[in-house]
Write an enzyme that holds these catalytic residues in place. Structure first.
Site, mmCIF file in Angstrom:
data_model
loop_
_atom_site.group_PDB
_atom_site.id
_atom_site.type_symbol
_atom_site.label_atom_id
_atom_site.label_comp_id
_atom_site.label_asym_id
_atom_site.label_seq_id
_atom_site.Cartn_x
_atom_site.Cartn_y
_atom_site.Cartn_z
ATOM 1 N N CYS B 78 -4.178 -36.481 1.376
ATOM 2 C CA CYS B 78 -4.282 -37.649 2.247
ATOM 3 C C CYS B 78 -5.022 -37.297 3.534
ATOM 4 O O CYS B 78 -4.687 -36.318 4.211
ATOM 5 C CB CYS B 78 -2.894 -38.170 2.587
ATOM 6 S SG CYS B 78 -2.918 -39.379 3.921
ATOM 7 N N VAL B 79 -5.997 -38.109 3.872
ATOM 8 C CA VAL B 79 -6.835 -37.811 5.039
ATOM 9 C C VAL B 79 -6.029 -37.827 6.331
ATOM 10 O O VAL B 79 -6.201 -36.942 7.184
ATOM 11 C CB VAL B 79 -8.054 -38.759 5.117
ATOM 12 C CG1 VAL B 79 -7.645 -40.215 5.237
ATOM 13 C CG2 VAL B 79 -8.960 -38.386 6.271
#
Lengths: 134, 119
Positions: B78-79
């Site tokens: 997840c960024v």
């Protein structure tokens, strides 16, 4: 989060919505789980699925009224739980036994929650496609 | 069956990553499909190329990289979670890409089961 790809109408295709349940089990501060769980809801809402949230164990503190995190130096995100309805989160279920075990009542909770028995939460869990614990 | 795997704990500190790895490996061996692996919360630390555990211990990120590449699994960190924790393209383990929570949503929609490993 500006780089999220939001599916357009062509992706909706009139298909049945998928039921996602978020179970918040931990106190709002002390660990990052509830906060990053909330972030998932805020992104997932754009996908127009059926999202429900349930609060059990110390997770009920996420919905406690009158929180002040000034002394913690951490963002007060609990208030965001109160405004999830526009994001398509129609139910915030709170486990009654978890409240009682902590000396809390429905009056201690923010507006809009539904205090229910554990059996009702179990019934909600049983109809989900995806259950995400935070 | 089509499984998606969500890992929300860091490596070594917690068994979740080990359990997820063994589950993924066993599911693939049984002929099931893993539609994606998503690293979230401290789980993004499983995807750093910087870890150097003692030689007599398992190398968690390398082990994931090898499995992901062998079976061509879509692996995502997840960024937002990665940025918080200093995981960037420059220190990302081979086989994993950085993307958003929308990808987790897609995995939940499209897999038969999305399985979370963590507390």
């Amino acid at each position: 989060m500006a780089d999220e790809n939001i599916p357009g109408d062509e992706d909706a295709g009139g298909e049945e919505k998928v039921k996602f349940l978020f179970i918040f089990k931990k106190a709002p501060h002390g660990t990052i789980y509830p906060y990053e769980g909330l972030e998932v809801i805020l992104i997932m809402a754009a996908y127009e699925q059926e999202i429900t949230a349930a609060f059990v164990d110390d997770g009920v503190y996420c919905l406690k009224k009158g929180q002040d995190t000034t002394g913690l130096g951490i963002k007060e995100f609990a208030k965001t739980f109160k405004v999830l309805e526009p994001y398509g989160v129609e139910h915030l279920y709170v486990d009654r036994a978890s409240l009682e075990a902590r000396g809390l009542t429905e009056e201690d909770m923010v507006a809009g929650v539904e205090v229910v028995e554990a059996e009702e939460i179990a019934a909600v869990i049983s109809v989900q496609k995806v259950v995400l614990p935070f | 069956m089509k499984f998606a795997v969500l890992i929300i704990e860091g490596p070594y500190q917690h068994q979740a990553s080990d359990s997820a790895y063994h589950f993924t490996h066993a599911a693939l061996k049984k002929g099931h499909e893993i539609t994606g692996i998503f690293f979230y919360n401290d789980g993004v630390y499983n995807a750093t190329s910087l870890m150097t555990p003692p030689q007599d211990d398992r190398h968690i990120s390398k082990r994931w990289s090898e499995l992901i590449q062998q079976y061509k699994i879509d692996s995502i960190a997840c960024v937002a979670a990665a940025k918080r924790r200093g995981i960037t393209e420059s220190n990302l383990a081979a086989g994993t890409r950085i993307s958003g929570l929308g990808q987790l949503t897609e995995l939940g929609i499209n897999a038969d089961r999305l399985i979370t490993f963590g507390d």
